[in-house]
Design a protein around this motif. Structure first.
Motif, PDB file in Angstrom:
ATOM      1  N   TYR A  67      71.311  71.923 -34.214  1.00  0.00           N
ATOM      2  CA  TYR A  67      71.275  70.886 -33.308  1.00  0.00           C
ATOM      3  C   TYR A  67      71.191  69.630 -33.815  1.00  0.00           C
ATOM      4  CZ  TYR A  67      72.141  74.512 -29.900  1.00  0.00           C
ATOM      5  OH  TYR A  67      72.562  75.736 -29.225  1.00  0.00           O
ATOM      6  N   THR A 108      81.693  73.764 -29.422  1.00  0.00           N
ATOM      7  CA  THR A 108      80.594  73.962 -30.404  1.00  0.00           C
ATOM      8  C   THR A 108      80.780  74.385 -31.669  1.00  0.00           C
ATOM      9  OG1 THR A 108      79.189  74.844 -28.379  1.00  0.00           O
ATOM     10  CG2 THR A 108      78.623  75.600 -30.546  1.00  0.00           C
ATOM     11  N   ILE A 112      79.013  71.632 -33.951  1.00  0.00           N
ATOM     12  CA  ILE A 112      77.691  71.760 -34.042  1.00  0.00           C
ATOM     13  C   ILE A 112      77.619  72.695 -35.271  1.00  0.00           C
ATOM     14  CG2 ILE A 112      75.470  72.731 -33.427  1.00  0.00           C
ATOM     15  CD1 ILE A 112      76.496  72.275 -30.512  1.00  0.00           C
TER      16      ILE A 112
END
Length: 126
Positions: A67, A108, A112
Motif C-alpha cells: 500500500y 487493485t 497497487i
C-alpha cells in the motif's frame, strides 16, 4: 472463520445447549481426541491433543499488497470511470456485488503493487 483459514473443532454443547467452548486452529493443524468432558461449574471441559509439525521446514515467501507504493489517485480515477448504473441495471444484489468486487480487484491489480514477505507464525489479525 474461513476468511482467516480457521477451523472450529468443538461441535457439541459445552454449556447447556450452547457451544461456548472454542478450539480453533488453522486448517493445516490437526486436533486429535477432542472430547467434551466433566463439568467445572456450569461449563464442560474440553480435552484434546494438538499435532504440530517440525518448525524447521523451509518457509515460503508470500505476496501481499504494498500500500505504501500504491497509486490511489489512478485507482480512484479508474473506479470512477465506470458507469455503474448501466453495469448494474436489472441485476440483483448478488450480481451487483460481484460486478463491484471485480472492478475493485481489477483496479487493485493495476494500481497497487505486490511485495514478497516472509510469513510469520502470527495469525493474520496481529
Amino acid at each position: 472463520m474461513n476468511t482467516n483459514s480457521l477451523q472450529q473443532h468443538v461441535n457439541e454443547p459445552t454449556r447447556g445447549n450452547n457451544i461456548l467452548g472454542l478450539v480453533m486452529t488453522t486448517t493445516d493443524l490437526s486436533i486429535n481426541g477432542l472430547e467434551v468432558t466433566d463439568k467445572i461449574g456450569d461449563h464442560q471441559m474440553i480435552d484434546f491433543s494438538l499435532e504440530v509439525q517440525d518448525s524447521n521446514t523451509r518457509t515460503q515467501h508470500k505476496q501481499v499488497l504494498d500500500y505504501k507504493r500504491a497509486n490511489f489517485e489512478l485507482m480512484k480515477e479508474e473506479l470512477g470511470s465506470y458507469n455503474y448504473k448501466v453495469l448494474m441495471n436489472n441485476k440483483n444484489a448478488e450480481e451487483c456485488y460481484r460486478i463491484l468486487k471485480d472492478k475493485i480487484e481489477t483496479a487493485t491489480d493495476h494500481h497497487i503493487p505486490r511485495k514478497r514477505i516472509r510469513p510469520t507464525n502470527n495469525p493474520p489479525w496481529f
